[in-house]
Design an enzyme around this catalytic site. Structure first.
Site, short mmCIF file in Angstrom:
data_model
loop_
_atom_site.label_atom_id
_atom_site.label_comp_id
_atom_site.label_asym_id
_atom_site.label_seq_id
_atom_site.Cartn_x
_atom_site.Cartn_y
_atom_site.Cartn_z
N ASP A 282 25.47 -2.13 -15.22
CA ASP A 282 24.27 -2.98 -15.28
C ASP A 282 23.07 -2.26 -14.69
O ASP A 282 23.17 -1.11 -14.23
CB ASP A 282 24.53 -4.30 -14.54
N ASP B 15 15.49 1.49 -26.61
CA ASP B 15 16.03 1.61 -27.96
C ASP B 15 15.41 0.48 -28.78
O ASP B 15 15.44 -0.68 -28.38
CB ASP B 15 17.55 1.45 -27.91
N ASP C 277 31.15 -6.99 -11.44
CA ASP C 277 31.83 -7.81 -12.46
C ASP C 277 32.54 -6.96 -13.51
O ASP C 277 33.02 -7.47 -14.52
CB ASP C 277 30.84 -8.77 -13.13
N ASN D 199 27.07 -5.05 -9.60
CA ASN D 199 27.39 -6.37 -9.04
C ASN D 199 28.87 -6.72 -9.08
O ASN D 199 29.26 -7.86 -8.86
CB ASN D 199 26.56 -7.47 -9.73
N ASP E 69 16.33 3.17 -33.74
CA ASP E 69 17.67 3.17 -34.32
C ASP E 69 17.63 3.22 -35.85
O ASP E 69 16.84 2.48 -36.47
CB ASP E 69 18.38 1.89 -33.87
N ASP F 279 28.38 -0.08 -12.35
CA ASP F 279 28.39 -1.53 -12.15
C ASP F 279 27.89 -1.86 -10.74
O ASP F 279 28.56 -1.54 -9.75
CB ASP F 279 29.83 -2.03 -12.36
C1 NOJ Z 1 23.06 3.84 -34.63
C2 NOJ Z 1 23.48 3.60 -33.23
O1 NOJ Z 1 23.37 4.80 -32.50
C3 NOJ Z 1 24.89 3.07 -33.28
O2 NOJ Z 1 25.46 2.99 -32.00
C4 NOJ Z 1 24.85 1.73 -33.94
O3 NOJ Z 1 26.17 1.26 -34.07
C5 NOJ Z 1 24.21 1.81 -35.32
N1 NOJ Z 1 23.00 2.58 -35.31
C6 NOJ Z 1 23.85 0.44 -35.81
O4 NOJ Z 1 22.79 -0.09 -35.06
#
Ligand code: NOJ
Length: 557
Positions: free
Chosen positions: A29, A98, A25, A23, A202, A21
């Site tokens: 970040d 991601d 809070d 800042n 993902d 962190d």
């Molecule tokens: C895989 C991700 O690694 C996980 O963290 C997430 O909850 C699910 N996909 C849904 O996006």
């Protein structure tokens, strides 16, 4: 000439909310990340993977994105992101984002539009369907979500349901709609043009649903998954992303791929025109202490783990490419699972060498390098994660006791990976000067970065040595064959990597009790150079030795 740089890199994963962190809070970040760039570089890693850092209402801590082209204000803004990106590049590290496009957040503008009316241009960005039965009050099919009860949520105004394979706040995108695919390509271009070096995609094996969305076999959770895991158009859509965008950049894409099998992984990652991903994350080796999912624990089985690793090594070898990991933001800490909290440093080193010396691209998850372990949750109220609450609710629904349920939660919850990184032994483990958003593991005075910086034999410094070893032996690591020995042993994981005259013998012991290790046929250990180990005073007697708890020896010939 070899120019597949992704084969030589080591990746460091940041789950920013708990990293550092900057800042005050209480929330990690990008200011905190910026401050720690030198630390990250000091590990010897080549690339940072950011778990989602986009605006989000946080129903799944960032995996529910409300704006793909911006930064979560809790983490900063595009300006600090660019500073981090430039700072990483200046230090010779790449950065990947991601990409979460199986679903958005219900707060995304597309979804807000889509629910306005069924003739809204965004309506078909999602899976809206009429209900079944009298008055259409039954969901369109029997699917259950992974994270929150049924997979369909009813909208009164539209009198339609939308599909969410994960949480209610994560509506699935309809990738069959060409406009959605154009949007995805636009997002890819946006970040690549800014200078990022690639993506972790993902649940990319979920993006194509079977036509007609047929019912699935009833299960306590995720009913219907066979109709969207590795669906009919997954490859085609990935190919389109590659041909239209990714192939135009020198970038890198790793697909998260629950339930993918090796044949499919080969199809996706085999080099050449048909390659759509550089590598995938497989899950098989993460089930050596559980039955299918993390919440159904079984005793750790070394043989199960070895078999999973070896299957992937042997099948992918020479054609596709493996990703190597033992931790991420979705799993409990590995030392608490496959190693020993009592022999934390020793088992941490053994685990590290065991997976990082295989063929593939290694990933390290924040805190793994100092051996962070699981914490303890006294009640479900201490957990914030939607998937953990879902698991809890299912156990309770089936009338398991509170105690039984919390035992399973404490074993399997991914919350263990989300406690703040332990930087030093000051208040809040040096993670924040404010009140941390999530509990800090009580063991931060014993386990923290500052302490390990000062200890030559710490796990942190072992990771540095290990990464440096990989670099110094890059060709052997990249091209060397993998051959598992002593396959039936319940105590040793032994494998060799061979390239021409060069040979590496990795002997990882997974037992607390003394065991005898006899050199495999053809090996004279006294002729090898002991290049990595976790105890001093490494004696040999007649080409064998008696192990100490979780002893690791790596010999080079
Ligand atoms: C895989 C991700 O690694 C996980 O963290 C997430 O909850 C699910 N996909 C849904 O996006």
């Amino acid at each position: 000439m070899h120019n597949k740089w992704y084969k030589d890199v080591v990746v460091y994963q940041i789950w920013a909310r708990s990293f550092c962190d900057g800042n005050g809070d209480g929330i990690g970040d990008l200011y905190g990340v910026y401050d720690k760039l030198d630390y990250i570089k000091s590990l010897g890693v080549d690339m940072i993977w950011f778990s989602p850092i986009y605006p989000t209402p946080n129903c799944d801590y960032g995996y529910d994105i409300s704006d793909y082209r911006n930064i979560n204000p809790e983490f900063g803004d595009l300006e600090i992101f660019k500073k981090v990106l430039d700072g990483a590049h200046e230090r010779g590290m790449k950065v990947i984002m991601d990409l979460v496009v199986n679903h958005t957040s219900t707060e995304h503008e597309w979804f807000k539009q889509s629910k306005k009316s069924d003739d809204n241009p965004y309506h078909d960005y999602y899976f809206w369907r009429k209900g079944r039965g009298k008055n259409g009050k039954n969901p369109p099919n029997n699917w259950l979500s992974m994270f929150e009860g049924g997979a369909w949520e009813y909208n009164e105004d539209l009198a339609e349901y939308y599909l969410h394979v994960f949480a209610v706040g994560q509506p699935d995108l309809n990738m069959d709609n060409p406009k959605v695919r154009e949007e995805v390509k636009g997002i890819l271009k946006f970040w690549l043009d800014m200078g990022v070096d690639g993506f972790r995609e993902d649940v990319i094996t979920f993006i194509s649903k079977k036509e007609g969305l047929p019912n699935g076999f009833p299960l306590p959770v995720a009913t219907g998954y066979k109709n969207y895991v590795n669906g009919p158009h997954t490859y085609e859509y990935l190919k389109e992303f590659k041909d239209d965008v990714l192939s135009k950049y020198d970038c890198f894409v790793v697909g998260e791929s629950p339930m993918v099998n090796m044949q499919r992984a080969l199809q996706y990652t085999t080099e050449g025109d048909g390659q759509v991903l550089q590598m995938m994350f497989s899950f098989d080796h993460m089930c050596a202490d559980c039955f299918m999912i993390d919440y159904i624990p079984t005793p750790f089985s070394l043989r199960k783990m070895k078999k999973a690793f070896s299957n992937w090594q042997n099948t992918i070898n020479g054609t596709g490419w493996n990703s190597l990991y033992i931790e991420n933001h979705d799993h409990a800490r590995i030392i608490s699972r496959y190693g020993s909290e009592k022999y934390r440093t020793e088992s941490g080193k053994t685990l590290a060498a065991m997976y990082m010396l295989q063929q593939g691209t290694p990933y390290i998850y924040q805190g793994q390098e100092i051996g962070m372990t699981n914490t303890h949750f006294n009640s479900i109220d201490e957990c914030l994660d939607v998937a953990t609450h879902n698991a809890y609710n299912i156990f309770r629904k089936f009338r398991f006791s509170e105690k039984f349920t919390m035992d399973k939660i404490n074993k399997g919850t991914r919350e263990h990976a989300r406690t703040p990184v332990q930087w030093d032994d000051s208040e809040n483990a040096g993670f924040s000067s404010g009140t941390p958003w999530f509990k800090v593991n009580e063991n931060y005075k014993q386990i923290n970065v500052a302490d390990q910086e000062n200890d030559e034999n710490s796990l942190l410094n072992f990771y540095r040595k290990l990464i440096a070893f990989r670099k110094d032996n890059a060709v052997l690591m990249r091209e060397g064959s993998y051959n598992e020995l002593m396959k039936s042993s319940k105590k040793f994981y032994v494998y060799e990597r061979i390239l021409g005259d060069e040979k590496l013998l990795v002997v990882a012991n997974f037992s607390e009790k003394p065991c005898t290790f006899k050199a495999p046929d053809g090996y004279d250990l006294s002729k090898g150079e002991l290049v990595l180990y976790n105890y001093s005073d490494n004696k040999l007697e007649n080409n064998s030795y008696t192990t100490r708890p979780y002893e690791l020896r790596v010999y080079k010939f």
